[in-house]
Design an enzyme around this catalytic site. Structure first.
Site, short mmCIF file in Angstrom:
data_model
loop_
_atom_site.label_atom_id
_atom_site.label_comp_id
_atom_site.label_asym_id
_atom_site.label_seq_id
_atom_site.Cartn_x
_atom_site.Cartn_y
_atom_site.Cartn_z
N VAL A 183 0.83 -1.20 0.00
CA VAL A 183 0.00 0.00 0.00
C VAL A 183 0.87 1.25 0.00
O VAL A 183 2.04 1.22 0.40
CB VAL A 183 -0.94 0.01 1.23
N SER A 184 0.28 2.36 -0.49
CA SER A 184 0.95 3.67 -0.55
C SER A 184 2.22 3.63 -1.37
O SER A 184 3.12 4.46 -1.18
CB SER A 184 1.25 4.18 0.87
N ARG A 185 2.34 2.65 -2.25
CA ARG A 185 3.50 2.48 -3.12
C ARG A 185 4.80 2.24 -2.35
O ARG A 185 5.90 2.44 -2.86
CB ARG A 185 3.66 3.67 -4.07
N LEU A 186 4.66 1.79 -1.12
CA LEU A 186 5.84 1.45 -0.31
C LEU A 186 6.12 -0.04 -0.51
O LEU A 186 6.03 -0.86 0.41
CB LEU A 186 5.59 1.78 1.17
#
Length: 207
Positions: A183-186
């Site tokens: 998630v959140s491009r992490l």
């Protein structure tokens, strides 16, 4: 499915000790998830001037030596590998938010391995390997169909041997990256990297 794997993530503690074992785990997951053609991979090469090209091919085997595909050596990828023996593979398992990226040297497999694989192919595919001058310009579809007809007649009463211009390529990894979407491009990116002194190290990369 995407959420399941994203929530699980990829921890260093869960990673296998070597890249072939880790690849085997993820490949088995892709098969179990019912992904269409999980062995499909994007193969990137470049010519002597560094101009890149890509195409989708099929993985036909792998072990600690590398990952193997088969092709016409006279094709664009065959010519590029001959001029610049380096390449990259990408397994795009989008439904699982996973990718595997391999970079390394490209070499031909030995002839015995090529002939063993060729013998396992459907007869139509064997004939096609003789009929198609892969990547060459054709005047029309009829020319290809006629070439296939001529080859089928040539080998009508005998086994089809592997063409001398056709065989396996092995990508010998220098790095193998396992990418897990989060998630959140992490995202989690863990990379096995071959050391100059021998052996491998594992590194976490920023997403």
């Amino acid at each position: 499915m995407r959420r399941e794997y994203a929530e699980r993530g990829l921890r260093r503690a869960d990673l296998a000790a070597d890249w072939p074992t880790q690849f085997e785990r993820w490949f088995a997951d892709a098969v179990a998830a019912g992904l269409p053609e999980p062995n499909a991979m994007v193969f990137a090469t470049a010519d002597a001037a560094g101009r890149p090209s890509t195409r989708t091919v099929l993985l036909k085997g792998y072990d600690e030596r590398g990952l193997v595909l088969f092709t016409n050596y006279g094709s664009r990828k065959g010519a590029e590998v001959a001029a610049n023996p380096h390449g990259s593979l990408l397994f795009p398992w989008f439904a699982m938010q996973r990718q595997v990226v391999v970079r390394g040297r490209v070499e031909r497999v030995d002839r015995a391995e090529t002939e063993a694989y060729f013998a396992s192919r459907p007869r139509g595919s064997q004939l096609g390997a003789w009929a198609s001058e892969q990547s060459r310009v054709l005047p029309d579809r009829a020319a290809l169909d006629e070439a296939y007809r001529e080859v089928a007649e040539r080998f009508a009463d005998r086994e089809v041997p592997a063409p001398p211009h056709w065989g396996g390529l092995r990508v010998v990894p220098e790095t193998v990256e396992f990418w897990q979407g989060r998630v959140s491009r992490l995202h989690d990116r863990l990379r096995y990297r071959r050391l100059d002194a021998g052996g491998w190290t594992v590194e976490r990369l920023a997403p």
